[in-house]
Design a protein around this motif. Structure first.
Motif, PDB file in Angstrom:
ATOM      1  N   ASN A  36       0.828  -1.195   0.000  1.00  0.00           N
ATOM      2  CA  ASN A  36       0.000   0.000   0.000  1.00  0.00           C
ATOM      3  C   ASN A  36       0.870   1.255   0.000  1.00  0.00           C
ATOM      4  O   ASN A  36       1.398   1.654   1.029  1.00  0.00           O
ATOM      5  CB  ASN A  36      -0.918  -0.012   1.221  1.00  0.00           C
ATOM      6  N   VAL A  83     -10.538   0.386  -2.380  1.00  0.00           N
ATOM      7  CA  VAL A  83      -9.767  -0.818  -2.716  1.00  0.00           C
ATOM      8  C   VAL A  83     -10.655  -1.957  -3.204  1.00  0.00           C
ATOM      9  O   VAL A  83     -10.421  -2.561  -4.238  1.00  0.00           O
ATOM     10  CB  VAL A  83      -8.934  -1.281  -1.502  1.00  0.00           C
ATOM     11  N   THR A 100      -3.526   2.665  -5.144  1.00  0.00           N
ATOM     12  CA  THR A 100      -2.929   3.151  -3.888  1.00  0.00           C
ATOM     13  C   THR A 100      -2.036   4.362  -4.170  1.00  0.00           C
ATOM     14  O   THR A 100      -1.920   5.248  -3.329  1.00  0.00           O
ATOM     15  CB  THR A 100      -2.111   2.054  -3.157  1.00  0.00           C
TER      16      THR A 100
END
Ligand SMILES: Nc1ncnc2c1ncn2[C@@H]1O[C@H](COP(=O)(O)OP(=O)(O)OP(=O)(O)O)[C@@H](O)[C@H]1O
Ligand SMILES: [Mg+2]
Lengths: 294, 235
Positions: A36, A83, A100
């Motif tokens: 991430n 996400v 991300t």
């Protein structure tokens, strides 16, 4: 010698903060299977919440808990709204990684929009004084960071090894499909993982902020160090994040003081070490070699 | 009223339709088999029933329509699914796999129940703290079955337990599941290619071909059926 001890503890204290952010990266890598890139920016955002609460008169400790709670909510929302809709990272890793990176930019801009571009100050959680160790003054703030990291490590261990939600997180990390067939609500488990990762980001941010200042760039360097830490320790290993974080911290704070070559490039020692580790053991020191799954 | 009543079940992957309107039922405590060759849609059928893939038609459990419910919701309603390839969680220990099986239940009596399964399958007990992925195929199949029963299901969906196992191990697996069905009164919906074993195990059978049910009856009827003997029993 005294000098060395002083640098060593500065390195350990800073390394503890890299380890905290690294723990969050590992939680997400293990549960969702992706790196991430927005982890640092989400932590930065949560740290602004800490600052807002502290600025309104709350004691810093309480403000930090408030920031952790805010971070938890941010993590949950990001998972649900951003996400998850993009799809399974195991199937299309690039798409999710790009998302991300987009969040990285988004959180950065949003923080500037809400809190303005000028720096804010956050005080040390453990004050400005120190304690004498082998004749050297070591700041309580650095020892405090180590202690907080130790507490986090124990909580993580208990959570993952001793609770039902921890078992569910480990199961989902290994095999989400089978986990669902066993009755585990996979989406809710992933939400919890994202919340947890962002919540400890608030702690890392609270320790980083007094060194620099609270700004939208707060966690960018810390994120690079944290990436270095988990590359060293292994993307999927909590122990690896901790050991890797401390190692990276010590290397980058001690070596440059003694080796001229590194003076201008404090990141270099850590990256040389990583290069060596990756050549010898690509999965990191504590990472698991993936056994093939049928 | 049957425990599971499926009618007009269609499902597929993207634009490829695999199932073309299946009708079948499973009564409480009954062992039913769906026989079919490779690619006939057996796995797809079980996946559609347990909500792993989208489907249309009616999947009715205890009189309630549960079509397209999520797998974890179905498990809470008493349907456990042992997928093809066993689906053990390879990075977790044997014991943790069993705990995962009990996820939908209150924690209280889980330890006692795990101990009971170690008596049923002593090899699981010997390997309780070993990673599930390090066990043999037969042991993993036993683990997957024990794990499914940990949720105290009323219906177990069992996908080709014979896959990749030696004939002797396969027989043992079938014997043990047969005992479990008798002892616990749990219904089993089995899908298999191995007609010999499956027809000895089940009381009723359906035959699936290219996504359609082409034959149905009691196991004895199908064992005597000429076309079945030719296609599946090799005689
Ligand atoms: N994930 C998938 N995506 C696309 N098509 C699929 C997928 N899974 C299965 N199929 C197709 O659906 C059809 C039925 O497959 P299914 O797995 O249900 O067969 P099966 O009867 O279980 O076969 P086997 O005995 O080999 O396990 C096959 O033609 C297969 O190619
Ligand atoms: Mg199949």
């Amino acid at each position: 010698m005294e000098e060395f001890i002083s640098y060593l503890f500065i390195g350990l204290g800073n390394g503890a903060v890299y380890a905290m952010l690294g723990l969050g990266l590992v939680v997400i890598y293990r549960s969702t299977g992706l790196l991430n890139f927005a982890q640092g920016e989400m932590a930065m955002f949560a740290t602004f919440i800490v600052w807002t609460l502290a600025d309104s008169g709350l004691p810093l400790w309480l403000a930090m808990f408030g920031g952790m709670f805010g971070g938890f909510v941010i993590g949950v929302v990001v998972h649900q709204v951003v996400v998850r809709p993009v799809g399974d990272p195991h199937q299309k890793p690039l798409a999710v990684v790009i998302v991300t990176i987009g969040m990285f930019l988004g959180f950065n801009a949003l923080a500037k929009l809400i809190w303005g571009a000028d720096d804010k100050t956050l005080l040390n959680l453990f004050g400005r004084s120190g304690i004498d160790i082998f004749g050297t003054e070591v700041a309580w703030q650095k020892l405090g960071a180590l202690a907080v990291l130790a507490i986090e490590a124990v909580i993580f261990w208990m959570l993952f090894q001793r609770t039902k939600i921890g078992l569910a997180m480990r199961a989902v990390a290994s095999n989400p499909e089978s986990s669902a067939l066993c009755g585990i609500p996979v989406t809710r488990v992933l939400m919890f993982g994202w919340g947890l990762a962002t919540a400890i980001g608030a702690v890392a941010g609270t320790f980083t902020a007094p060194i620099t200042a609270v700004s939208s760039n707060l966690m960018q360097l810390t994120l690079i160090y944290a990436f270095a830490a988990i590359t060293l320790g292994g993307f999927d290993s909590f122990v690896g994040a901790i050991v890797g974080g401390l190692l990276v911290g010590v290397l980058s704070d001690v070596l440059p003081r003694y080796v001229d070559f590194f003076e201008k490039m404090p990141l270099a020692p850590a990256f040389i070490l990583i290069l060596v580790v990756l050549l010898v053991r690509p999965e990191g020191i504590f990472g698991q070699r993936k056994v093939s799954r049928v | 009223m049957s425990l599971l009543e499926v009618s007009g079940l269609t499902a597929g992957y993207g634009i490829v339709q695999v199932l073309f309107g299946l009708d079948f039922t499973v009564d409480a405590g009954e062992a039913v088999v769906i026989l079919g060759a490779n690619g006939s849609g057996k796995t797809t059928t079980l996946r559609a029933v347990s909500g792993m893939i989208a489907s249309s038609g009616d999947v009715v459990l205890d009189g309630q329509r549960v079509t397209n419910s999520r797998p974890d919701e179905l498990l809470r309603r008493g349907v456990a699914h042992v997928p093809q390839g066993r689906g053990t969680i390879v990075d977790l220990t044997v014991e943790d796999n069993l705990r995962v099986g009990a996820y939908s239940r209150p924690a209280g009596d889980v330890d006692a129940e795990i101990a009971r399964w170690y008596e049923v399958f002593p090899r699981l007990g010997e390997r309780r703290s070993q990673a599930a992925g390090s066990m043999s195929g037969g042991e993993q199949q036993m683990l997957a079955i024990a794990r499914a029963f940990m949720s105290r299901p009323r219906l177990v969906l069992l996908d080709e337990p014979s896959l990749g196992l030696a004939p002797l191990v396969t027989r043992e697996v079938f014997d043990r599941v047969g005992e479990l069905v008798r002892d616990t009164g749990t219904a089993v919906l089995l899908v298999e290619q191995n007609a010999n074993l499956a027809l000895a195990f089940a009381s009723r059978a359906y035959v699936l071909e290219a996504g359609r049910i082409v034959n149905a009856g009691t196991a004895a009827q199908l064992q005597g059926d000429e076309s079945i003997r030719k296609a599946y029993l090799g005689s």
